[in-house]
Design a protein around this motif. Structure first.
Motif, PDB file in Angstrom:
ATOM      1  N   TYR A  33     -15.135  -0.063  -6.430  1.00 51.59           N
ATOM      2  CA  TYR A  33     -15.620   0.318  -7.749  1.00 51.59           C
ATOM      3  C   TYR A  33     -14.533   0.090  -8.790  1.00 51.59           C
ATOM      4  CZ  TYR A  33     -17.237   2.974 -11.747  1.00 51.59           C
ATOM      5  OH  TYR A  33     -17.625   3.332 -13.014  1.00 51.59           O
ATOM      6  N   GLU A  34     -14.889  -0.627  -9.854  1.00 49.87           N
ATOM      7  CA  GLU A  34     -14.039  -0.807 -11.025  1.00 49.87           C
ATOM      8  C   GLU A  34     -14.954  -0.687 -12.230  1.00 49.87           C
ATOM      9  OE1 GLU A  34     -10.559  -3.927 -10.173  1.00 49.87           O
ATOM     10  OE2 GLU A  34     -12.511  -4.733  -9.656  1.00 49.87           O
ATOM     11  N   GLY A  35     -14.796   0.364 -12.994  1.00 50.66           N
ATOM     12  CA  GLY A  35     -15.713   0.540 -14.113  1.00 50.66           C
ATOM     13  C   GLY A  35     -15.194   1.498 -15.151  1.00 50.66           C
ATOM     14  N   GLU A  36     -16.127   1.958 -15.985  1.00 51.21           N
ATOM     15  CA  GLU A  36     -15.751   2.782 -17.123  1.00 51.21           C
ATOM     16  C   GLU A  36     -15.200   4.146 -16.712  1.00 51.21           C
ATOM     17  OE1 GLU A  36     -19.057   3.910 -19.527  1.00 51.21           O
ATOM     18  OE2 GLU A  36     -20.474   3.768 -17.856  1.00 51.21           O
ATOM     19  N   HIS A  37     -15.563   4.627 -15.531  1.00 51.79           N
ATOM     20  CA  HIS A  37     -15.084   5.920 -15.060  1.00 51.79           C
ATOM     21  C   HIS A  37     -13.785   5.811 -14.271  1.00 51.79           C
ATOM     22  CE1 HIS A  37     -18.807   7.650 -16.440  1.00 51.79           C
ATOM     23  NE2 HIS A  37     -19.510   6.814 -15.689  1.00 51.79           N
ATOM     24  N   MET A  38     -13.194   4.652 -14.291  1.00 53.89           N
ATOM     25  CA  MET A  38     -11.946   4.430 -13.551  1.00 53.89           C
ATOM     26  C   MET A  38     -10.832   4.118 -14.568  1.00 53.89           C
ATOM     27  SD  MET A  38     -10.651   4.512 -10.582  1.00 53.89           S
ATOM     28  CE  MET A  38     -12.245   4.716  -9.808  1.00 53.89           C
ATOM     29  N   GLU A  39      -9.676   4.666 -14.325  1.00 47.36           N
ATOM     30  CA  GLU A  39      -8.523   4.442 -15.201  1.00 47.36           C
ATOM     31  C   GLU A  39      -8.199   2.950 -15.280  1.00 47.36           C
ATOM     32  OE1 GLU A  39      -3.770   5.636 -15.335  1.00 47.36           O
ATOM     33  OE2 GLU A  39      -5.148   6.687 -13.968  1.00 47.36           O
ATOM     34  N   LEU A  40      -7.768   2.491 -16.449  1.00 49.97           N
ATOM     35  CA  LEU A  40      -7.437   1.091 -16.662  1.00 49.97           C
ATOM     36  C   LEU A  40      -6.344   0.659 -15.673  1.00 49.97           C
ATOM     37  CD1 LEU A  40      -8.060  -1.371 -18.476  1.00 49.97           C
ATOM     38  CD2 LEU A  40      -6.143  -0.649 -19.916  1.00 49.97           C
ATOM     39  N   GLY A  41      -6.547  -0.461 -15.022  1.00 45.60           N
ATOM     40  CA  GLY A  41      -5.564  -0.968 -14.061  1.00 45.60           C
ATOM     41  C   GLY A  41      -5.710  -0.368 -12.676  1.00 45.60           C
ATOM     42  N   LYS A  42      -6.766   0.443 -12.482  1.00 47.97           N
ATOM     43  CA  LYS A  42      -7.000   1.078 -11.188  1.00 47.97           C
ATOM     44  C   LYS A  42      -8.360   0.634 -10.628  1.00 47.97           C
ATOM     45  CE  LYS A  42      -3.340   3.923 -11.076  1.00 47.97           C
ATOM     46  NZ  LYS A  42      -2.345   3.956  -9.978  1.00 47.97           N
ATOM     47  N   LYS A  43      -8.526   0.836  -9.332  1.00 45.81           N
ATOM     48  CA  LYS A  43      -9.809   0.579  -8.679  1.00 45.81           C
ATOM     49  C   LYS A  43      -9.962   1.545  -7.512  1.00 45.81           C
ATOM     50  CE  LYS A  43      -7.977  -3.152  -5.720  1.00 45.81           C
ATOM     51  NZ  LYS A  43      -8.035  -4.582  -5.388  1.00 45.81           N
ATOM     52  N   SER A  44     -11.210   1.742  -7.104  1.00 46.79           N
ATOM     53  CA  SER A  44     -11.511   2.618  -5.975  1.00 46.79           C
ATOM     54  C   SER A  44     -12.026   1.773  -4.813  1.00 46.79           C
ATOM     55  CB  SER A  44     -12.567   3.653  -6.369  1.00 46.79           C
ATOM     56  OG  SER A  44     -13.011   4.358  -5.230  1.00 46.79           O
ATOM     57  N   ILE A  45     -11.389   1.929  -3.646  1.00 46.52           N
ATOM     58  CA  ILE A  45     -11.798   1.210  -2.440  1.00 46.52           C
ATOM     59  C   ILE A  45     -12.158   2.247  -1.391  1.00 46.52           C
ATOM     60  CG2 ILE A  45     -11.134  -0.448  -0.677  1.00 46.52           C
ATOM     61  CD1 ILE A  45      -9.142  -1.634  -2.573  1.00 46.52           C
ATOM     62  N   ALA A  46     -13.373   2.144  -0.837  1.00 45.63           N
ATOM     63  CA  ALA A  46     -13.854   3.133   0.131  1.00 45.63           C
ATOM     64  C   ALA A  46     -13.920   2.530   1.532  1.00 45.63           C
ATOM     65  CB  ALA A  46     -15.212   3.650  -0.283  1.00 45.63           C
ATOM     66  N   PHE A  47     -13.423   3.294   2.497  1.00 43.75           N
ATOM     67  CA  PHE A  47     -13.426   2.877   3.895  1.00 43.75           C
ATOM     68  C   PHE A  47     -14.138   3.929   4.744  1.00 43.75           C
ATOM     69  CE2 PHE A  47      -9.651   0.847   2.133  1.00 43.75           C
ATOM     70  CZ  PHE A  47      -9.706  -0.431   2.672  1.00 43.75           C
ATOM     71  N   SER A  48     -14.744   3.447   5.822  1.00 45.87           N
ATOM     72  CA  SER A  48     -15.292   4.335   6.835  1.00 45.87           C
ATOM     73  C   SER A  48     -14.401   4.231   8.070  1.00 45.87           C
ATOM     74  CB  SER A  48     -16.731   3.938   7.185  1.00 45.87           C
ATOM     75  OG  SER A  48     -17.252   4.797   8.167  1.00 45.87           O
TER      76      SER A  48
END
Length: 804
Positions: free
Chosen positions: A753-768
């Motif tokens: 996820y990279e979007g408006e709810h994420m801090e600039l220069g950051k991304k969210s990566i999800a693992f199982s």
């Protein structure tokens, strides 16, 4: 050839054997059954409904509120948007809870504020192709004749509960291009009798010869022509059972006259044509070669330029049909037709093939004439047509037939000895066993000592010599029952090397994935010779090139594949996938020959998957091509040694390109062609890969390692990590795998996820993450400790934080 199981039952007793068992027996006898389909297998809860009331929806111009009787008490309300819906119709209704093709489930719904309890269906929504549905129902819902019972199974009424066998016929087995031909084949396999139709129509006192005369000027092209005249015909839709049988065979119903001719084409394998007698323009039929430059307009409203190599049916002056291929628009049966002239003829296959090829008109009729029809069915097919036109079109059959020409095609008589049959097949069959096989095939045979005098019926034009009879005995006896012997000789038969076996595996996998093999030039231009090269060296030029474009040896296969893709796309072939396993050339010292290495390359563009019925289209992307390459590595058992690493390479998209590493060494490249190069080649998004096949196929695969099925449960934990945009998912996965220790069995990336709810220069990566111990059940404390190690490791090494 599509064969209806239910229809076949009318000619052969199939009790005790289902469609799939029958398909297997037919395949074992030498005719491959490519598939067995039952359209109703994925359709549930569909019935015949009666539209009691139909009123316009108050809130929608194109919707109607229908009260539909389903034979279950009070009518139910269904909203329908079909333009042809009306009160008093009997229609196909998918009730609430029904399932339609594509696992489409019918639920209660509200449309513009009004409740809808079901769905009134078109034939297309039941899985019938639009091109074979009756034209009046090509758009809108299907309407049943009034004699169907409300509440009955609509699938049974439409014959969708039938099984259809698709026969893959070889050119010599044209006898099975008819239901009767298939019936003879099945009867021989099952050792049963064939029930043949015995057409007989009541004839009037008027004679057909008073209405039409027939003459043949080209007797070699048309040795026999039979015409029958039927008066007082009422053109209307054909019976529902006939329409459904035509549709199951892939033929669109039109009206009762045309449908009857198509029905007999399928039943007898004899093409017929129906002319509107009043539109003939004369009382004579003349069969001749066309005049050079003569023109006619066929039923598809296309004007055709004819030559002296085409055979035409004329009214004595102008052509009214292209013999064996298509009728003329000037004599077409229309709704006001009352008198019909039925043509049943034997045309030379070569003359039909010539016309069909010249005009690009390959029809069901032309295919049968080309392969050969049974000359002894020409008259029977005409009589059957007259019978059905009398029965289903109210026609009055005029007395007799108008016959021109004659055919003296006697059945072939072939002698063969029992000794030869057993010698060729390696069997010890008795005279009684061989006699039983010939009898089951309905071949008359007489035994003289140990010699068989076999009379082959004209329907089996493929049997002409002794060896053909041997083949008939072999396939009916059973190929699987023939004895096997090893080759005898001094030399030992050779085999494939491991390298050759792997090369074959590569080809099979890529072709199974939908790619076509290409063979491109090894010579290219100087500019392209080093383009996309894995190991770029000095270009190798030819001493005496034939052209500048083919003057250097290639160091990569990708440029040539892109040329092929561009060539195809320019010709409207928009979805293209090619691969090539070929040689590239690398320069050594001045006085040495170049090093030749085998490379594997692929190029794909356009739509990767198209499910038009579900409205799904999936264009090819990076991960499609990556998946193909990963499948190849898995097939070669080397996937554990492979790593994909982000890269920037000339000619490839800077953000969609990777190097492929094998044990840390560069094995190949994969990525999207650079937009600038795509524009130069007039391509849309195109993806390529290239591997050093010599290096790849010479490597030993990891030995297969089997593990017992686990007896203890696994525990799954999902984590979403917020990291800098520069951190790669593979880097995170490696950290997690290492920190998780022996209890962590699987790490699976499932979200980015990279979007408006994420801090600039950051991304969210999800693992199982899956934790598991094959020896025991893990406790929560053990999983928590291992999981904390993972979280600490990702925080320390890449400053990852759990997403809140």
């Amino acid at each position: 050839m599509f064969v209806s199981y239910k229809w076949l039952q009318e000619y052969v007793d199939l009790s005790g054997i289902d469609a799939n068992d029958l398909a297997e027996k037919i395949t074992r006898s030498g005719i491959e059954v490519e598939g067995v389909e039952c359209p109703s297998d994925e359709i549930k809860n569909v019935v015949v409904g009666y539209v009691v009331e139909c009123e316009q929806h108050p809130n929608a111009d194109k919707l109607n509120i229908c009260q539909v009787d389903l034979g279950e008490g009070d009518p139910v309300q269904i909203i329908c948007g079909a333009p042809n819906i009306a009160k008093g119709q009997k229609v196909v209704v998918a009730k609430v809870g029904a399932v339609l093709p594509g696992n489409f489930k019918i639920k209660k719904a509200k449309l513009r504020g009004e409740p809808s309890n079901g769905m009134i269906c078109s034939l297309q929504e039941l899985g019938i192709e639009g091109k074979i549905t009756p034209k009046e129902y090509a758009e809108g819902i299907f309407v049943f004749p009034n004699d169907v019972e409300v509440g009955s199974n609509a699938l049974a009424q439409l014959n969708l509960d039938d099984h259809v066998l698709e026969l893959g016929l070889t050119p010599n087995r044209s006898d099975c291009l008819s239901m009767l031909g298939v019936a003879y084949e099945v009867a021989a396999i099952l050792k049963k009798d064939v029930k043949l139709p015995h057409p007989k129509a009541d004839e009037s006192n008027e004679k057909a010869t008073d209405y039409i005369s027939v003459s043949i000027d080209a007797k070699e092209d048309n040795p026999l022509y039979i015409a029958k005249v039927i008066k007082n015909v009422k053109v209307a839709p054909s019976p529902l059972w006939m329409q459904t049988r035509l549709m199951s065979a892939g033929i669109r119903p039109h009206n009762n006259v045309v449908d009857i001719t198509n029905f007999i084409l399928l039943e007898y394998g004899q093409p017929l044509h129906a002319f509107d007698y009043q539109r003939l323009g004369s009382k004579e039929i003349v069969v001749r070669r066309a005049h050079q430059g003569e023109k006619m307009t066929t039923l598809d409203d296309v004007e055709r330029m004819l030559s002296s190599e085409h055979l035409v049916i004329t009214n004595g002056q102008e052509p009214i049909a292209l013999a064996g291929v298509m009728g003329g628009a000037n004599s077409e049966v229309q709704n006001d037709t009352t008198t019909v002239l039925i043509e049943s003829a034997y045309f030379n296959g070569q003359i039909v093939r010539k016309a069909s090829k010249d005009h690009g008109l390959r029809s069901e009729a032309s295919a049968r004439f080309e392969k050969g029809v049974d000359p002894n069915r020409v008259h029977a097919a005409a009589e059957r047509a007259a019978q059905l036109l009398q029965q289903y079109a109210g026609g009055e059959v005029l007395q007799g037939s108008v016959i021109a020409g004659e055919m003296n095609r006697e059945p072939k008589k072939i002698s063969i000895s029992l000794e030869k049959i057993n010698r060729v097949l390696g069997t010890t069959l008795s005279t009684e066993e061989v006699t039983a096989i010939f009898t089951s095939l309905k071949f008359e045979n007489v035994v003289d000592g140990h010699t068989f005098q076999v009379t082959v019926p004209t329907r089996r034009g493929d049997i002409t010599i002794e060896e053909d009879l041997v083949e008939e005995v072999a396939r009916l006896y059973g190929y699987d029952r023939l004895p096997t012997t090893l080759p005898v000789g001094v030399a030992i038969p050779g085999g494939l090397t491991k390298y050759q076996e792997k090369r074959r595996v590569v080809r099979h996998l890529l072709e199974g994935a939908g790619l076509y093999q290409a063979l491109t030039y090894s010579l290219t231009s100087e500019e392209k010779s080093t383009q996309f090269a894995l190991n770029k060296r000095e270009s190798i030029g030819l001493a005496m090139p034939m052209s500048e474009e083919r003057s250097f040896l290639r160091q990569s296969i990708i440029p040539q594949l892109l040329e092929s893709v561009s060539y195809n796309v320019a010709r409207r072939n928009d979805a293209v996938g090619f691969y090539e396993l070929g040689t590239i050339f690398l320069k050594n010292n001045e006085n040495e020959l170049p090093e030749e290495r085998e490379h594997l390359a692929g190029a794909i563009t356009g739509l990767w998957e198209t499910h038009e019925w579900q409205g799904e289209k999936k264009p090819v992307d990076f991960f499609v091509v990556k998946g193909i390459v990963e499948g190849l590595f898995k097939k070669l058992s080397i996937e554990s040694s492979i790593e994909f690493q982000k890269a920037k390479l000339d000619g490839l998209h800077p953000g969609r390109t990777a190097k492929i590493l094998f044990n840390g060494e560069v094995l190949g490249i994969i990525g999207q062609v650079h937009p600038q190069l795509q524009k130069e080649l007039d391509l849309k998004d195109t993806y390529v890969f290239e591997l050093d096949a010599t290096y790849l196929l010479e490597k030993e695969a990891s030995p297969l390692h089997y593990e017992p099925i686990p007896r203890f449960p696994s525990i799954t934990r999902d984590i979403a990590l917020v990291v800098d945009s520069s951190v790669q998912a593979s880097e995170l996965a490696n950290i997690i795998q290492t920190a998780g220790g022996k209890l962590l069995k699987d790490v699976h990336l499932f979200d980015l996820y990279e979007g408006e709810h994420m801090e600039l220069g950051k991304k969210s990566i999800a693992f199982s993450l899956t934790y598991f111990d094959p020896e025991r059940t893990l406790t929560d404390d053990e999983v928590v400790k291992a999981h904390e190690k993972v979280l600490n490791a990702v925080k320390e090494q890449v400053n990852a934080e759990l997403r809140g």
